[in-house]
Design a protein around this motif. Structure first.
Motif, PDB file in Angstrom:
ATOM      1  N   ILE A 155     -47.140  20.631  31.652  1.00 58.94           N
ATOM      2  CA  ILE A 155     -45.769  20.118  31.584  1.00 58.94           C
ATOM      3  C   ILE A 155     -45.119  20.173  32.962  1.00 58.94           C
ATOM      4  O   ILE A 155     -44.453  19.219  33.396  1.00 58.94           O
ATOM      5  CB  ILE A 155     -44.956  20.909  30.546  1.00 58.94           C
ATOM      6  N   THR A 207     -40.667  14.331  26.173  1.00 58.26           N
ATOM      7  CA  THR A 207     -41.825  13.510  26.531  1.00 58.26           C
ATOM      8  C   THR A 207     -41.475  12.029  26.527  1.00 58.26           C
ATOM      9  O   THR A 207     -41.830  11.282  27.457  1.00 58.26           O
ATOM     10  CB  THR A 207     -42.977  13.777  25.545  1.00 58.26           C
ATOM     11  N   SER A 213     -41.312   9.391  29.974  1.00 58.19           N
ATOM     12  CA  SER A 213     -42.133   8.181  30.062  1.00 58.19           C
ATOM     13  C   SER A 213     -41.274   6.912  30.101  1.00 58.19           C
ATOM     14  O   SER A 213     -41.565   5.973  30.848  1.00 58.19           O
ATOM     15  CB  SER A 213     -43.098   8.124  28.875  1.00 58.19           C
ATOM     16  N   LEU A 226     -38.201  19.292  28.447  1.00 59.20           N
ATOM     17  CA  LEU A 226     -39.568  19.803  28.556  1.00 59.20           C
ATOM     18  C   LEU A 226     -39.603  21.142  29.293  1.00 59.20           C
ATOM     19  O   LEU A 226     -40.122  22.140  28.772  1.00 59.20           O
ATOM     20  CB  LEU A 226     -40.447  18.791  29.288  1.00 59.20           C
ATOM     21  N   THR A 270     -47.792  10.398  32.193  1.00 56.89           N
ATOM     22  CA  THR A 270     -46.870  11.425  31.692  1.00 56.89           C
ATOM     23  C   THR A 270     -46.817  11.430  30.175  1.00 56.89           C
ATOM     24  O   THR A 270     -46.720  12.498  29.559  1.00 56.89           O
ATOM     25  CB  THR A 270     -45.456  11.197  32.257  1.00 56.89           C
ATOM     26  N   ASN A 326     -47.982  15.019  28.507  1.00 59.38           N
ATOM     27  CA  ASN A 326     -46.867  15.766  27.919  1.00 59.38           C
ATOM     28  C   ASN A 326     -46.924  15.759  26.396  1.00 59.38           C
ATOM     29  O   ASN A 326     -46.550  16.748  25.751  1.00 59.38           O
ATOM     30  CB  ASN A 326     -45.529  15.201  28.409  1.00 59.38           C
ATOM     31  N   LEU A 327     -47.388  14.663  25.807  1.00 58.39           N
ATOM     32  CA  LEU A 327     -47.517  14.600  24.357  1.00 58.39           C
ATOM     33  C   LEU A 327     -48.548  15.620  23.861  1.00 58.39           C
ATOM     34  O   LEU A 327     -48.310  16.342  22.882  1.00 58.39           O
ATOM     35  CB  LEU A 327     -47.909  13.188  23.928  1.00 58.39           C
TER      36      LEU A 327
END
Length: 476
Positions: A63, A130, A134, A164, A222, A226-227
């Motif tokens: 992250i 997230t 994006s 995040l 990203t 991040n997901l």
């Protein structure tokens, strides 16, 4: 019968002969500490200090790499936009404000993030962040005016990074105790690895694909990383039971909290300047844009290399001690190496050395704050600590560019160095405050009294600056 009557008559006399307890301030304090908190040691959650905590550490690492790391690449975009005059009529100050805006907005929404974590849960907050990160990268690729980047690269990215980073930062310490600083150091090094990769990647993308397609690639990368991290990251809120307040201005009424805020406020003025200005400084001394992007990448390499050892040393030699020393060391590097750096080689040396310590605040603030306020108050206190940092993160690069335009880079270099020295002085004062707390706890232990829980008001709060606190070599 007579014997019975005698006994009954004596009972009231015995009752009246019992001593009347003397209620004073000390007795009330003892009752407050020994009543509901009589078995604090038994009721306090004991972190696993490993296990799934290392998976959480890896998630926070990724992250950081795909929020702070992506944000660090703005220095490469900044140098490109300035040299190419990409957006008609855009000024240097406007470009500088975009990078600062992304960080400041992530800190500004800390109360909203805390509320989201309370009402919706950790995972929902991470997923929301997230999506925002994006979307910000994707919409930046369609920008035609400078104000479009203010909304996308600045505000939208900042909000996503806040959801995040702040959420993940509050979760990680729940999994560790003795290795807490090491885990935070490893996780925060993701910002350096990500910055290294994205500085080099953005530099290559700008040269080969153009800036619009570079933003699209960032949007995809990203989203995927991040997901995945949001799905795997787990909290321990049910066991730790953190305070559920999302905003409490009284947190800023504690001397210790204010010292942490001042430490962050001052060092952010230097950190943001270094993060965004080095690629542009490289070009100002005659280096190419590619060499400038490499300098920015080496600074982030220093972040990645330096943060795990800082975390290890913090656990071994004292979290406040190490934070103070490393903050001051960055000031030394700025004045001793950056000021005379007029060649590519020297600038690379400075970027590597300064990178190891320039982000000391973000590498150590969570463990240091936990030492001061305790785990239950950490989410609230951390949110209140980062909220005042909105101003320096927004305007630091703008201040630096104004200094450069009026007086040259030397003024900006000295300014950055002095900010780090001033920040080190603040945490030196925090060390003195902590020393008084430890001395008070030791005195209570000798007297057989219960220790005061971390973060509770103390009698020494108004007398926190002492020669012993400043000069004692004790591990703090």
């Amino acid at each position: 019968m007579g014997g019975t009557n005698d006994v009954r008559q004596e009972q009231p006399q015995q009752a009246t002969s019992l001593p009347t307890p003397a209620f004073n301030e000390e007795t009330i304090e003892e009752q407050q500490l020994t009543g509901p908190q009589l078995n604090v040691a038994e009721r306090e959650d004991v972190p696993p200090d490993g296990g799934y905590g290392w998976v959480v550490t890896a998630c926070v690492f990724m992250i950081n790499a795909h929020t702070w790391g992506v944000n660090a690449a703005w220095g490469v975009f900044l140098a490109h936009f300035l040299s190419e005059s990409t957006f008609r009529g855009a000024t240097h100050l406007q470009y500088a404000l975009i990078g600062g805006l992304s960080i400041s907005q992530s800190l500004l929404i800390s109360p909203l993030v805390a509320m989201s974590n309370e009402k919706l849960g950790t995972r929902v907050s991470l997923l929301f962040g997230t999506v925002l990160v994006s979307v910000s990268m994707l919409t930046s690729s369609f920008a035609t005016e400078i104000w479009h980047l203010f909304l996308s690269q600045g505000a939208c990215f900042g909000y996503g990074m806040g959801f995040l980073y702040i959420t993940a930062s509050a979760v990680l310490p729940q999994w560790f105790s003795k290795r807490r600083s090491l885990a935070v150091g490893l996780a925060s090094s993701g910002a350096g690895i990500g910055g290294l990769a994205y500085n080099l990647g953005a530099g290559a993308g700008l040269a080969d694909l153009g800036w619009r397609w570079t933003y699209i690639v960032l949007a995809i990368s990203t989203l995927v990383v991040n997901l995945t991290s949001a799905i795997l990251l787990k909290d321990r809120n049910k066991l730790v039971q953190p305070q559920k307040r999302s905003f409490d201005i009284r947190e800023l009424g504690h001397v210790s909290t204010l010292l942490i805020v001042c430490w962050g406020w001052l060092t952010e003025l230097g950190y943001i300047t270094l993060l965004y200005s080095l690629p542009n400084y490289a070009q100002s001394i005659g280096l190419t844009a590619k060499q400038g992007s490499i300098v920015g990448a080496v600074l982030n390499l220093g972040l990645a290399i330096g943060r795990p050892p800082i975390g290890y040393c913090s656990d071994r030699f004292g979290r406040i001690n190490v934070a103070m020393f490393m903050t001051a060391l960055c000031g030394v590097f700025c004045l001793a190496i950056w000021v005379p750096a007029k060649s590519y080689a020297v600038l690379l040396v400075f970027a590597l050395f300064a990178g190891t310590v320039t982000g000391t605040f973000w590498a150590t603030v969570v463990p240091v704050t936990a030492e001061i306020v305790g785990m239950q108050r950490l989410p609230l206190a951390f949110g209140m600590v980062v909220l005042p940092l909105v101003l320096p993160t927004t305007f630091a690069e703008g201040i630096a560019l104004e200094l450069v335009s009026t007086s040259g880079y030397l003024t900006a270099q000295v300014f950055v160095g002095c900010m780090y020295f001033a920040g080190a002085a603040c945490i030196w004062g925090l060390r003195s405050w902590k020393m008084r707390e430890l001395d008070e706890d030791k005195q209570r232990e000798r007297e057989g009294r219960f220790p005061i829980p971390a973060g509770s008001p103390r009698r020494h709060d108004h007398i926190w600056l002492t020669p012993r606190g400043l000069l004692s070599p004790k591990k703090v």
